[in-house]
Design an enzyme around this catalytic site. Structure first.
Site, PDB file in Angstrom:
ATOM      1  N   HIS A  61       0.796  -1.157  -0.085  1.00  0.00           N
ATOM      2  CA  HIS A  61       0.095   0.056  -0.022  1.00  0.00           C
ATOM      3  C   HIS A  61       0.916   1.405  -0.073  1.00  0.00           C
ATOM      4  CE1 HIS A  61      -2.952   2.970   1.691  1.00  0.00           C
ATOM      5  NE2 HIS A  61      -3.832   2.143   1.382  1.00  0.00           N
ATOM      6  N   ASP A  76       3.219  -4.304   8.235  1.00  0.00           N
ATOM      7  CA  ASP A  76       1.808  -3.644   7.886  1.00  0.00           C
ATOM      8  C   ASP A  76       0.537  -4.655   8.209  1.00  0.00           C
ATOM      9  OD1 ASP A  76      -0.375  -2.369   6.876  1.00  0.00           O
ATOM     10  OD2 ASP A  76       0.692  -1.692   4.983  1.00  0.00           O
ATOM     11  N   GLN A 124      -4.456  -4.725   7.125  1.00  0.00           N
ATOM     12  CA  GLN A 124      -5.723  -5.624   6.526  1.00  0.00           C
ATOM     13  C   GLN A 124      -5.648  -7.014   7.464  1.00  0.00           C
ATOM     14  OE1 GLN A 124      -7.833  -5.050   4.343  1.00  0.00           O
ATOM     15  NE2 GLN A 124      -6.918  -3.031   3.821  1.00  0.00           N
ATOM     16  N   LYS A 159     -10.107  -0.435  10.651  1.00  0.00           N
ATOM     17  CA  LYS A 159     -10.241  -1.688   9.680  1.00  0.00           C
ATOM     18  C   LYS A 159     -10.483  -3.043  10.680  1.00  0.00           C
ATOM     19  CE  LYS A 159      -6.856   0.137   6.237  1.00  0.00           C
ATOM     20  NZ  LYS A 159      -7.885   0.595   5.331  1.00  0.00           N
ATOM     21  N   CYS A 174      -4.676   2.457  -3.763  1.00  0.00           N
ATOM     22  CA  CYS A 174      -3.388   2.702  -3.199  1.00  0.00           C
ATOM     23  C   CYS A 174      -2.356   1.793  -3.373  1.00  0.00           C
ATOM     24  CB  CYS A 174      -3.515   3.272  -1.637  1.00  0.00           C
ATOM     25  SG  CYS A 174      -4.643   4.429  -1.329  1.00  0.00           S
TER      26      CYS A 174
HETATM   27  C1  LIG Z   1      -2.280  -2.741   3.272  1.00  0.00           C
HETATM   28  C2  LIG Z   1      -2.536  -1.539   4.173  1.00  0.00           C
HETATM   29  N1  LIG Z   1      -1.722  -0.558   4.547  1.00  0.00           N
HETATM   30  C3  LIG Z   1      -1.912   0.429   4.911  1.00  0.00           C
HETATM   31  C4  LIG Z   1      -3.207   1.088   4.898  1.00  0.00           C
HETATM   32  C5  LIG Z   1      -3.329   2.463   5.479  1.00  0.00           C
HETATM   33  O1  LIG Z   1      -4.045   2.518   6.599  1.00  0.00           O
HETATM   34  P1  LIG Z   1      -4.840   3.783   7.289  1.00  0.00           P
HETATM   35  O2  LIG Z   1      -5.309   4.658   6.134  1.00  0.00           O
HETATM   36  O3  LIG Z   1      -5.756   3.314   8.364  1.00  0.00           O
HETATM   37  O4  LIG Z   1      -3.459   4.648   7.739  1.00  0.00           O
HETATM   38  C6  LIG Z   1      -4.323   0.515   4.535  1.00  0.00           C
HETATM   39  C7  LIG Z   1      -5.469   1.012   4.261  1.00  0.00           C
HETATM   40  O5  LIG Z   1      -6.103   0.980   3.106  1.00  0.00           O
HETATM   41  C8  LIG Z   1      -3.828  -0.675   3.850  1.00  0.00           C
HETATM   42  O6  LIG Z   1      -4.874  -1.652   3.406  1.00  0.00           O
END
Ligand SMILES: Cc1ncc(COP(=O)(O)O)c(C=O)c1O
Lengths: 143, 412
Positions: free
Chosen positions: B122, B202, B205, B228, B368
């Site tokens: 992401h 990370d 998800q 999430k 993203c």
């Molecule tokens: C794999 C992953 N990393 C990071 C994020 C970013 O999360 P946040 O927008 O809550 O900071 C997301 C959110 O879509 C994600 O799916």
């Protein structure tokens, strides 16, 4: 469902399926790319102005949804022969149509996009190619 | 050990119609709905305990402080951290990653060092490392994904070659938000550790879907978001090993994180306070506590089994549609709780607009993951992502809606 047939008028579906003026015209010497950062779609417009500063060639490339593809395709057919000022004036009318849903009688095919106003998230799809064109008109011609 | 369909009533937002149809919420990868217990915890805090933390000596301030610190302890237990001081509250995954990039990264990286990440990240776990590399002169490298639809996941042979002693940090996603691939995080951490690299997972998800034990995984840092995993927006966690955190400089400075301040300088508290300058997000931390409780009451193995089963079923059913391209694992192969796909005949934006008319909430776009999309030759996909309250009937509604869309665009 009626909402969706308002949005996806046959003119739009036709231009989406059979886009006009796709690709770079051989004489084109001005170019600009518009990006829709929220979805990753992009649109590159190539054009050429004749001695009277009117668009005599225009084409586009890029990927996008039915609304953006059709709007760009239709736009290329509508701005041919126009000066930068005339193209901008037409864009302002188009913007009015997609944001308010009100289309003046005489505005023809562009009125097909009136349904977009009920889908505010899609307005930027409809205007992507127009923005690229106005940007390309501001670019200096390449040699 | 399976989830009860009755749990839908725990989520007030599910009980509504969209465009005259019952809501089918399949955009859980973006954010999940919140159970009543989380909404109540937020309301209760504002109605009864609202106060600032760590400063007042009055009853409300003590209650607020206790609630905030209890949330930290609960987070620590949820991921099996060794100590609550290893839990830093942030705004979410994005801020957690940026905190590590700014604090640890600026202090430790120099030209010649390598930051390793993957092609399936992401933007939140990619752009901060790009910027860190630009600031420090370190090099950013990517572990490739393999297969035309990235169905083979990370290239582990390439990873072994990329893991040199120059690698200082390996940052990777646990569960890809676009591919639905669940990486073997314990294996990846072990490989990184073998060359002396730190690891950051990370878990945006995976946190609400999979059992997670940071000590068993062996990671040095983990980032996740509350929203999430059935919790509130605006709150998330950075987990870090205590010794690492206490050796890191502050990220932001100000009140609450200092031991003493003179006109000439200041000294810092240890973690977690060092990294929580200013009034923290007390209410949402307390809401997050309720979300941890809610998910553990359901049981994370049961949640994981439910979400995987729905995603596999959706993948199999969608694969029957003409001109569909499904990213990540093929039908029949295990996948995490989401599936993203593209049609030759209909663009994701149009698909999402159509589905919305059927009451279905989907995500359409690049998720993203722009560099990954570009590598796969796509500009966007449509994603259905599942959670505890989704049902097999909802998959049928989804597939029926997709058939209608294809008919519409194919017929033009
Ligand atoms: C794999 C992953 N990393 C990071 C994020 C970013 O999360 P946040 O927008 O809550 O900071 C997301 C959110 O879509 C994600 O799916």
């Amino acid at each position: 469902m009626s909402d969706l047939t308002d949005l996806y008028q046959s003119v739009i579906l036709d231009h989406n399926k059979r886009p006009r003026n796709r690709g770079k015209p051989p004489t084109a010497n001005r170019v600009a790319t518009g990006d829709n950062p929220s979805c990753g779609d992009n649109c590159t417009v190539f054009l050429h102005l004749d001695a009277a500063h009117r668009i005599d060639a225009i084409g586009f490339e890029g990927s996008g949804c039915a609304i953006s593809q059709a709007a760009t395709s239709l736009m290329t057919t509508q701005v041919k022969g126009k000066t930068a000022a005339e193209a901008e004036a037409l864009f302002n009318e188009f913007k009015e149509i997609v944001t308010t849903g009100n289309a003046p009688e005489e505005i023809s095919d562009l009125a097909a996009f009136a349904g977009v106003h009920a889908f505010p998230a899609r307005i930027k799809c409809a205007t992507l190619g127009w923005h690229a064109t106005l940007e390309a008109l501001k670019q200096p011609p390449s040699a | 050990m399976s989830l009860s369909p009755n749990l839908r009533i725990d989520f007030p937002a599910l009980d509504q119609h969209v465009g005259g149809k019952p809501l089918v919420y399949l955009d859980n990868g973006a954010t999940t709905q919140k159970p009543r217990s989380v909404i109540d915890a937020l309301a209760r805090f504002y109605e009864r305990d609202n106060s600032n933390v760590h400063r007042g000596l009055h009853a409300l301030s003590m209650r607020a402080t206790d609630g905030y610190e209890a949330a930290r302890a609960r987070a620590s237990k949820f991921i099996n951290a060794a100590d609550p001081a290893e839990i830093i509250f942030t705004r979410g995954t994005t801020e957690s990653v940026n905190l590590v990039a700014q604090s640890w990264g600026n202090a430790h990286l120099k030209p010649g060092d390598v930051i390793l990440t993957t092609e399936m990240e992401h933007h939140s776990n990619l752009v901060p490392w790009q910027q860190l590399a630009l600031r420090t002169g370190a090099t950013l490298k990517y572990v490739p994904v393999t297969g035309p639809d990235a169905e083979h996941g990370l290239d582990l042979d390439a990873l072994d070659k990329l893991l040199t002693p120059q690698v200082k940090l390996f940052a990777f996603t646990h569960l890809s938000n676009t591919l639905g691939i669940l990486n073997d995080a314990a294996l990846l951490c072990a490989k990184a550790r073998a060359v002396g690299a730190l690891t950051l997972i990370d878990a945006a998800q995976s946190i609400g879907h999979e059992p997670i034990d940071v000590q068993a995984l062996g990671c040095d840092f983990m980032a996740f978001s509350g929203h999430k995993m059935a919790g509130p927006t605006g709150i998330g966690v950075l987990y870090g090993k205590r010794a690492l955190l206490n050796a890191m400089p502050p990220y932001e400075t100000g009140g609450g994180m200092v031991v003493s301040v003179t006109y000439e300088g200041a000294t810092w508290k240890p973690s977690p306070e060092r990294f929580e300058a200013g009034t923290p997000n007390v209410a949402d931390a307390i809401g997050l506590h309720a979300a941890f409780d809610y998910l553990d009451a359901l049981g994370r193995p049961a949640i994981s089994a439910h979400d995987h089963a729905l995603a596999m079923k959706a993948c199999a059913a969608l694969s029957e549609l003409p001109g569909i391209r499904i990213l990540g694992p093929k039908p029949g192969q295990p996948r995490g709780g989401l599936v993203s796909f593209a049609f030759a005949e209909a663009h994701a934006h149009d698909v999402v607009t159509f589905a919305d008319q059927d009451g279905i909430a989907l995500r359409g776009g690049h998720h993203c993951n722009q560099p990954l999309m570009r590598k796969l030759g796509l500009s966007s996909t449509t994603r259905a992502s599942f959670y505890v309250y989704n049902t097999e009937e909802e998959i049928e509604i989804l597939v029926k809606s997709m058939r209608r869309i294809l008919k519409f665009f194919a017929g033009t």
